[in-house]
Design a protein around this motif. Structure first.
Motif, PDB file in Angstrom:
ATOM      1  N   PRO A 141      17.244  41.654  -1.729  1.00 29.82           N
ATOM      2  CA  PRO A 141      17.587  41.978  -3.265  1.00 29.82           C
ATOM      3  C   PRO A 141      16.498  41.391  -4.262  1.00 29.82           C
ATOM      4  O   PRO A 141      16.535  40.154  -4.256  1.00 29.82           O
ATOM      5  CB  PRO A 141      19.114  41.473  -3.581  1.00 29.82           C
ATOM      6  CG  PRO A 141      19.516  41.066  -1.913  1.00 29.82           C
ATOM      7  CD  PRO A 141      18.433  40.680  -1.245  1.00 29.82           C
ATOM      8  N   ALA A 142      16.077  42.439  -5.132  1.00 28.66           N
ATOM      9  CA  ALA A 142      15.066  42.120  -5.970  1.00 28.66           C
ATOM     10  C   ALA A 142      15.665  41.101  -7.143  1.00 28.66           C
ATOM     11  O   ALA A 142      15.001  40.334  -7.816  1.00 28.66           O
ATOM     12  CB  ALA A 142      14.518  43.203  -6.748  1.00 28.66           C
ATOM     13  N   GLU A 143      17.100  40.850  -7.337  1.00 27.48           N
ATOM     14  CA  GLU A 143      17.832  40.374  -8.269  1.00 27.48           C
ATOM     15  C   GLU A 143      17.701  38.766  -7.856  1.00 27.48           C
ATOM     16  O   GLU A 143      17.389  37.748  -9.009  1.00 27.48           O
ATOM     17  CB  GLU A 143      19.186  40.362  -8.378  1.00 27.48           C
ATOM     18  CG  GLU A 143      19.792  41.938  -8.821  1.00 27.48           C
ATOM     19  CD  GLU A 143      19.460  42.872  -7.726  1.00 27.48           C
ATOM     20  OE1 GLU A 143      19.139  42.664  -6.616  1.00 27.48           O
ATOM     21  OE2 GLU A 143      19.891  44.089  -8.113  1.00 27.48           O
ATOM     22  N   LEU A 144      17.356  38.462  -6.754  1.00 30.28           N
ATOM     23  CA  LEU A 144      17.309  37.051  -6.415  1.00 30.28           C
ATOM     24  C   LEU A 144      15.606  36.568  -6.975  1.00 30.28           C
ATOM     25  O   LEU A 144      15.529  35.371  -7.141  1.00 30.28           O
ATOM     26  CB  LEU A 144      17.121  36.767  -4.901  1.00 30.28           C
ATOM     27  CG  LEU A 144      18.497  37.143  -3.883  1.00 30.28           C
ATOM     28  CD1 LEU A 144      18.319  36.823  -2.697  1.00 30.28           C
ATOM     29  CD2 LEU A 144      19.625  35.988  -4.682  1.00 30.28           C
ATOM     30  N   TYR A 145      14.765  37.484  -6.600  1.00 32.09           N
ATOM     31  CA  TYR A 145      13.605  37.030  -7.331  1.00 32.09           C
ATOM     32  C   TYR A 145      13.542  36.982  -8.961  1.00 32.09           C
ATOM     33  O   TYR A 145      12.640  36.235  -9.477  1.00 32.09           O
ATOM     34  CB  TYR A 145      12.343  38.231  -6.904  1.00 32.09           C
ATOM     35  CG  TYR A 145      12.124  37.771  -5.425  1.00 32.09           C
ATOM     36  CD1 TYR A 145      11.585  36.900  -4.713  1.00 32.09           C
ATOM     37  CD2 TYR A 145      12.604  38.679  -4.481  1.00 32.09           C
ATOM     38  CE1 TYR A 145      11.170  36.661  -3.486  1.00 32.09           C
ATOM     39  CE2 TYR A 145      12.374  38.697  -3.086  1.00 32.09           C
ATOM     40  CZ  TYR A 145      11.597  37.548  -2.544  1.00 32.09           C
ATOM     41  OH  TYR A 145      11.453  37.438  -1.318  1.00 32.09           O
ATOM     42  N   GLU A 146      14.095  37.995  -9.443  1.00 31.34           N
ATOM     43  CA  GLU A 146      14.532  37.946 -11.074  1.00 31.34           C
ATOM     44  C   GLU A 146      14.949  36.529 -11.342  1.00 31.34           C
ATOM     45  O   GLU A 146      14.645  36.259 -12.198  1.00 31.34           O
ATOM     46  CB  GLU A 146      15.393  39.141 -11.350  1.00 31.34           C
ATOM     47  CG  GLU A 146      14.390  40.392 -11.195  1.00 31.34           C
ATOM     48  CD  GLU A 146      13.459  40.728 -12.000  1.00 31.34           C
ATOM     49  OE1 GLU A 146      13.262  39.832 -13.315  1.00 31.34           O
ATOM     50  OE2 GLU A 146      12.372  41.469 -11.845  1.00 31.34           O
ATOM     51  N   ALA A 147      16.023  36.256 -10.743  1.00 31.61           N
ATOM     52  CA  ALA A 147      16.635  35.073 -11.264  1.00 31.61           C
ATOM     53  C   ALA A 147      15.673  33.689 -10.859  1.00 31.61           C
ATOM     54  O   ALA A 147      15.620  32.917 -11.807  1.00 31.61           O
ATOM     55  CB  ALA A 147      17.848  34.781 -10.295  1.00 31.61           C
ATOM     56  N   ARG A 187      12.513  34.000 -11.170  1.00 23.40           N
ATOM     57  CA  ARG A 187      11.572  33.922 -12.153  1.00 23.40           C
ATOM     58  C   ARG A 187      12.008  33.349 -13.420  1.00 23.40           C
ATOM     59  O   ARG A 187      11.212  32.822 -14.270  1.00 23.40           O
ATOM     60  CB  ARG A 187      10.967  35.462 -12.083  1.00 23.40           C
ATOM     61  CG  ARG A 187       9.460  35.507 -12.853  1.00 23.40           C
ATOM     62  CD  ARG A 187       8.954  36.708 -12.547  1.00 23.40           C
ATOM     63  NE  ARG A 187       9.820  37.974 -12.317  1.00 23.40           N
ATOM     64  CZ  ARG A 187       9.868  38.379 -11.098  1.00 23.40           C
ATOM     65  NH1 ARG A 187       9.232  38.177 -10.010  1.00 23.40           N
ATOM     66  NH2 ARG A 187      10.659  39.659 -10.619  1.00 23.40           N
ATOM     67  N   THR A 232       9.399  29.864  -4.528  1.00 22.89           N
ATOM     68  CA  THR A 232      10.143  30.858  -4.306  1.00 22.89           C
ATOM     69  C   THR A 232      10.067  31.346  -2.875  1.00 22.89           C
ATOM     70  O   THR A 232      11.084  31.778  -2.405  1.00 22.89           O
ATOM     71  CB  THR A 232       9.809  32.230  -5.331  1.00 22.89           C
ATOM     72  OG1 THR A 232       9.940  31.537  -6.588  1.00 22.89           O
ATOM     73  CG2 THR A 232      10.395  33.424  -5.069  1.00 22.89           C
TER      74      THR A 232
END
Length: 334
Positions: A226-232, A234, A243
């Protein structure tokens, strides 16, 4: 006054809704439903038995026999030798040097392939869709090249007289070449005469051809995170390396596990590229696959000894793979 039905008993039971006799579910073929998946597996199991199990049994059987051209042609029956073939290869110094070359090559080539493939896979994930597709098509050309052609390409590149590697090294300033390599003139450098340099070229060849598969597999795994994990991450100010260690690597452990096992199997069994690069004259450069083929088909043919070497290689691969998978299950990685 109570009314009683005048329908026959059989008709009453069939007309009464919700009352059906329980019976095993069956398809039109008459087979129970639970057995259908197993029946469908039978053709595949037959093919596997014919293509894999039968040759494996034959290889193990031949490893205990004396088999040559006379036995293959049917002019003389195979002679049962017991463990004699295994004793002879274990007493041969070429076997132990081949085993050393096989293990050392795999220890170097497998991590390099995985690291380079992972780096390229992460890069592809960060590129745009069009550029990513363009790069994937480009690198997959290397993976699609047949092993013999791979060996030919890198043999030409490292050719002593007309190879582009010697030409490129001669373009370096003499001071820089001397500082880096201890020499300034590379004209006629015979890369494919020495065991160490042969395996250096072989490692480059195998890593070049193997990393595209790793990269595409890692890219497929990254698409499922999920892209949300990378957003969090960042937002929290995490560095790219942190990361990767905390998010990417843990979530892709099953993918890396499969890729590691496949890479170990492939690199232990490398034959075509080494055969093209070194031939059969330099026995110090043999690995187990090269040694097995040479024993089996080079005059005088000793197919029993070649089969024994192949059995030993198979057992080593099974032990390494089983140990790695067992370690993964212990760490609950799968």
């Amino acid at each position: 006054m109570t009314k009683t039905s005048t329908l026959p008993r059989g008709e009453r039971s069939s007309a009464t809704p919700g009352r059906r006799r329980a019976h095993p579910a069956r398809k039109a073929s008459g087979l129970p439903v639970w057995s259908i998946p197993y029946v469908l597996l039978i053709p595949g199991l037959v093919v596997i038995a014919a293509l894999l199990l039968y040759p494996l049994v034959q290889m193990v059987t031949i490893s205990f026999q004396k088999v040559g051209l006379l036995q293959i042609s049917g002019r003389r029956p195979a002679e049962w030798l017991g463990w004699e073939n295994y004793a002879s290869i274990f007493d041969n110094d070429i076997f132990w040097s081949s085993l050393r070359n096989t293990v050392v090559f795999a220890v170097v080539a497998v991590p390099l392939t995985l690291i380079l493939g992972t780096a390229v896979g992460v890069l592809l994930h960060r590129l745009g869709s069009k550029m990513s597709l363009f790069v994937i098509i480009g690198i997959m050309f290397a993976w699609a090249v047949p092993p013999v052609a791979q060996g030919v390409i890198w043999r030409w590149l490292f050719d002593a007289e007309a190879g582009i590697i010697n030409w490129a090294l001669n373009l370096l300033p003499d001071s820089l070449s001397s500082a880096l390599f201890g020499r300034a003139d590379w004209t006629g450098e015979p890369w494919l005469n020495d065991t160490w340099s042969i395996y250096m070229v072989l490692t480059i060849c195998v890593v070049w051809a193997g990393f595209p598969f790793i990269a595409v597999s890692v890219l497929a795994g990254l698409k499922g995170i999920p892209a949300e994990l990378y957003e969090a991450a960042r937002v929290d100010g995490s560095t790219p390396w942190r990361t990767f260690r905390k998010i990417t690597f843990p979530l892709l452990k099953p993918v890396f596990a499969v890729l590691t096992v496949l890479s170990i199997i492939w690199d232990f069994k490398v034959f075509s590229q080494l055969y093209v690069l070194a031939g059969t004259t330099n026995r110090d450069a043999y690995n187990l696959s090269m040694y097995a083929v040479t024993e089996a088909f080079k005059a005088p043919q000793k197919m029993g000894s070649g089969a024994a070497i192949a059995v030993v290689l198979t057992v080593i691969l099974l032990i390494v793979t089983a140990a790695y998978i067992r370690q993964m299950f212990k760490q609950e990685e799968l």
